[in-house]
Design a protein around this motif. Structure first.
Motif, short mmCIF file in Angstrom:
data_model
loop_
_atom_site.label_atom_id
_atom_site.label_comp_id
_atom_site.label_asym_id
_atom_site.label_seq_id
_atom_site.Cartn_x
_atom_site.Cartn_y
_atom_site.Cartn_z
N ASN A 59 0.57 -0.93 0.02
CA ASN A 59 0.34 -0.09 0.15
C ASN A 59 0.58 0.97 0.34
OD1 ASN A 59 -2.63 -1.30 -0.02
ND2 ASN A 59 -2.23 -1.13 1.76
N VAL A 60 1.91 1.32 0.54
CA VAL A 60 3.06 2.71 0.36
C VAL A 60 3.37 2.66 -0.83
CG1 VAL A 60 4.77 2.89 1.39
CG2 VAL A 60 3.79 1.85 2.61
N LEU A 61 3.81 2.22 -1.77
CA LEU A 61 3.84 1.57 -3.09
C LEU A 61 2.76 1.87 -3.74
CD1 LEU A 61 5.83 1.81 -5.50
CD2 LEU A 61 5.30 -1.04 -5.53
N ARG A 62 1.31 1.56 -3.69
CA ARG A 62 0.42 2.40 -4.30
C ARG A 62 0.26 3.25 -3.73
NH1 ARG A 62 -3.54 -2.16 -6.32
NH2 ARG A 62 -4.37 0.14 -6.57
N GLN A 63 0.33 4.28 -3.18
CA GLN A 63 -0.06 4.98 -2.42
C GLN A 63 0.81 6.28 -3.60
OE1 GLN A 63 -0.25 5.83 1.60
NE2 GLN A 63 -1.47 8.50 1.51
N PHE A 64 1.72 5.73 -4.03
CA PHE A 64 3.34 6.80 -3.70
C PHE A 64 2.41 6.74 -5.39
CE2 PHE A 64 7.07 6.94 -6.04
CZ PHE A 64 7.18 8.02 -5.51
N LEU A 65 2.26 5.83 -6.15
CA LEU A 65 2.12 5.63 -7.28
C LEU A 65 0.84 6.67 -7.53
CD1 LEU A 65 3.19 2.53 -8.20
CD2 LEU A 65 4.72 4.31 -8.03
N TYR A 66 -0.26 6.85 -7.09
CA TYR A 66 -1.62 7.24 -7.36
C TYR A 66 -1.14 8.76 -7.51
CZ TYR A 66 -4.48 3.28 -7.65
OH TYR A 66 -4.99 2.19 -8.54
N VAL A 67 -0.08 9.30 -6.48
CA VAL A 67 0.18 10.53 -6.37
C VAL A 67 0.82 11.21 -7.32
CG1 VAL A 67 -0.57 10.43 -4.06
CG2 VAL A 67 1.73 10.38 -4.60
N GLN A 68 1.46 10.27 -8.10
CA GLN A 68 2.03 10.70 -9.36
C GLN A 68 1.28 12.00 -10.49
OE1 GLN A 68 5.06 7.22 -10.86
NE2 GLN A 68 2.85 6.81 -10.79
N THR A 69 1.60 13.36 -10.71
CA THR A 69 1.57 14.36 -11.75
C THR A 69 1.67 13.69 -13.25
OG1 THR A 69 3.00 15.47 -11.03
CG2 THR A 69 0.94 15.69 -9.75
N GLU A 70 3.25 13.38 -12.86
CA GLU A 70 3.25 13.03 -14.80
C GLU A 70 3.38 11.81 -15.14
OE1 GLU A 70 7.15 13.88 -14.94
OE2 GLU A 70 7.46 15.87 -13.63
N GLU A 71 1.75 11.59 -15.74
CA GLU A 71 0.91 10.32 -16.23
C GLU A 71 1.98 10.27 -18.13
OE1 GLU A 71 -3.27 9.85 -15.88
OE2 GLU A 71 -2.96 9.69 -13.78
N THR A 72 1.94 10.95 -17.84
CA THR A 72 2.33 11.11 -19.54
C THR A 72 4.62 11.45 -19.50
OG1 THR A 72 2.94 13.53 -19.76
CG2 THR A 72 0.56 12.45 -20.70
N GLY A 73 4.80 10.10 -18.36
CA GLY A 73 6.43 11.08 -18.53
C GLY A 73 6.92 9.61 -18.94
N PRO A 74 7.65 9.80 -19.37
CA PRO A 74 8.18 8.40 -19.80
C PRO A 74 8.49 7.12 -19.01
CG PRO A 74 10.35 10.40 -19.56
CD PRO A 74 9.04 11.25 -19.41
N ASN A 75 8.97 7.75 -17.88
CA ASN A 75 9.07 6.37 -16.21
C ASN A 75 7.72 6.07 -15.72
OD1 ASN A 75 11.73 6.14 -17.38
ND2 ASN A 75 12.38 7.16 -15.92
N TYR A 76 6.78 6.88 -16.05
CA TYR A 76 5.81 6.82 -15.60
C TYR A 76 4.91 5.41 -15.07
CZ TYR A 76 0.07 6.87 -14.73
OH TYR A 76 -0.82 6.18 -14.14
N ILE A 77 4.93 5.01 -14.23
CA ILE A 77 4.42 3.16 -13.20
C ILE A 77 3.38 3.60 -13.41
CG2 ILE A 77 4.89 1.88 -11.43
CD1 ILE A 77 7.31 3.28 -11.70
N ASN A 78 1.90 2.45 -14.41
CA ASN A 78 0.90 2.29 -13.92
C ASN A 78 0.54 1.45 -12.43
OD1 ASN A 78 -2.08 2.16 -13.57
ND2 ASN A 78 -2.00 0.24 -15.45
N PRO A 79 0.09 2.42 -11.44
CA PRO A 79 -0.35 2.06 -10.07
C PRO A 79 -1.26 0.66 -10.24
CG PRO A 79 -0.61 4.19 -10.30
CD PRO A 79 -0.66 3.92 -11.39
N ALA A 80 -2.23 0.66 -11.11
CA ALA A 80 -3.01 -0.76 -11.28
C ALA A 80 -2.65 -1.97 -11.48
CB ALA A 80 -4.32 -1.10 -11.95
#
Length: 252
Positions: free
Chosen positions: A223-244
Motif C-alpha cells: 500500500n505504501v508503493l501504491r499510494q505513492f504511485l497514485y499521487v504521481q502527476t506526470e502520467e505522460t512522463g517517460p518513466n510513469y508507472i501504472n499503479p493498477a
C-alpha cells in the motif's frame, strides 16, 4: 412690673406663656428645642427614634468619594519607591516578564533536548532480512531489445532510475524507513514493458512475529508503493508507472 412664666394644668407641652407689661395680654410661644428635635429625629410607633445617618451613607457622592479614595491609595502604593528610583509597579512588571522568559526558555530547552524513543535504535541489531518481490508496468517506455539485456546501457539507466525512486520512497516512510535496506530492479520483460523488482528490509531478531504481521506485512509494504504511485502527476512522463499494475509477494 416683673414678668413671670405661667403654666396651665401643670404641663406646658413644649410651650411657654408670658405676661407682657402694659396690656396684660398673654402670648404663647413654641419651645425652640422641641421644634429642632422634631426635624432631626422621628418617633416610631414603639417609641424608638431613628437618625437620618443611613440616608447619608447611601449618598452617591459619598460612595464615589470612597471609591476614588481607594484608587488613590492603590495608585500611591504602586508608585511607592522600593529602592533607588525603582517603583513597585516596575518590580511587578519585571517579575511577570521574568516568569514568561523562564517558561519560554524551558520549552525551548525541552524541545531541543527531547529525543523520541522510536528514533533511537541500534541499526547494527537489524540483521534478519525480509524481502518482497514484485513487478509493475511502464506504459510510456518504448520497448527495445536492449532492455532485455541487463548489461545494456538502456537497461542499466532505466533500472537505476527506478531503484532510486523506490529507495527514496521507502527510506522516507515513517513506519518502514528504519527497516529499509535496498531496492533492486533486476529485469524487464516484453511490451508493454514490465519491470521486475525486489525490496529488502532488515529487522532485529527480537519481535519477528509482530514485525512480520504488522509493520512489515505484505499489505503495508504494498500500500505504501501504491499510494505513492497514485499521487504521481506526470502520467505522460517517460518513466510513469501504472499503479493498477503493481503486483507484490513475500520473498523467500
Amino acid at each position: 412690673m416683673e414678668l413671670k412664666n405661667m403654666t396651665e394644668n401643670g404641663n406646658n407641652n413644649g410651650a411657654s406663656s408670658e405676661v407682657q407689661a402694659g396690656n396684660g395680654e398673654r402670648q404663647t410661644h413654641n419651645n425652640p428645642a422641641a421644634s429642632e428635635g422634631d426635624r432631626l429625629m422621628k418617633t416610631g410607633r414603639n417609641g424608638s427614634t431613628s437618625a437620618p445617618s443611613a440616608a447619608l451613607d447611601r449618598n452617591p457622592s459619598i460612595e464615589l468619594a470612597t471609591k476614588t479614595s481607594k484608587w488613590s491609595n492603590v495608585e500611591r502604593e504602586m508608585n511607592e519607591v522600593m529602592f533607588w528610583k525603582v517603583k513597585l509597579w516596575m518590580v511587578i512588571i519585571f517579575i511577570l516578564l521574568l516568569i514568561v522568559a523562564v517558561i519560554i526558555t524551558s520549552l525551548a530547552i525541552c524541545a531541543a533536548t527531547h529525543k523520541d524513543v522510536d528514533d533511537t535504535f541500534d541499526r547494527t541489531l537489524f540483521v534478519v532480512p525480509r524481502s518482497f518481490n514484485g513487478s509493475f508496468q511502464m506504459p510510456n517506455v518504448v520497448f527495445k531489445d536492449e532492455l532485455l539485456s541487463d548489461s545494456s546501457d538502456e537497461s542499466k539507466a532505466l533500472a537505476t532510475d527506478l531503484q532510486q525512486k523506490l529507495d527514496v520512497l521507502y527510506r522516507s516512510s515513517p513506519s518502514l524507513g528504519r527497516y529499509f535496506s535496498q531496492a533492486r530492479v533486476y529485469g524487464f520483460r516484453n511490451p508493454p514493458v514490465m519491470a521486475d523488482f525486489q525490496l529488502t528490509f532488515l529487522t532485529p531478531s527480537d519481535g519477528q512475529e509482530e514485525l512480520n504481521n504488522f509493520t512489515l506485512s505484505r499489505e503495508l509494504v504494498y500500500n505504501v508503493l501504491r499510494q505513492f504511485l497514485y499521487v504521481q502527476t506526470e502520467e505522460t512522463g517517460p518513466n510513469y508507472i501504472n499503479p493498477a499494475s503493481v503486483k507484490m509477494v513475500v520473498g523467500h
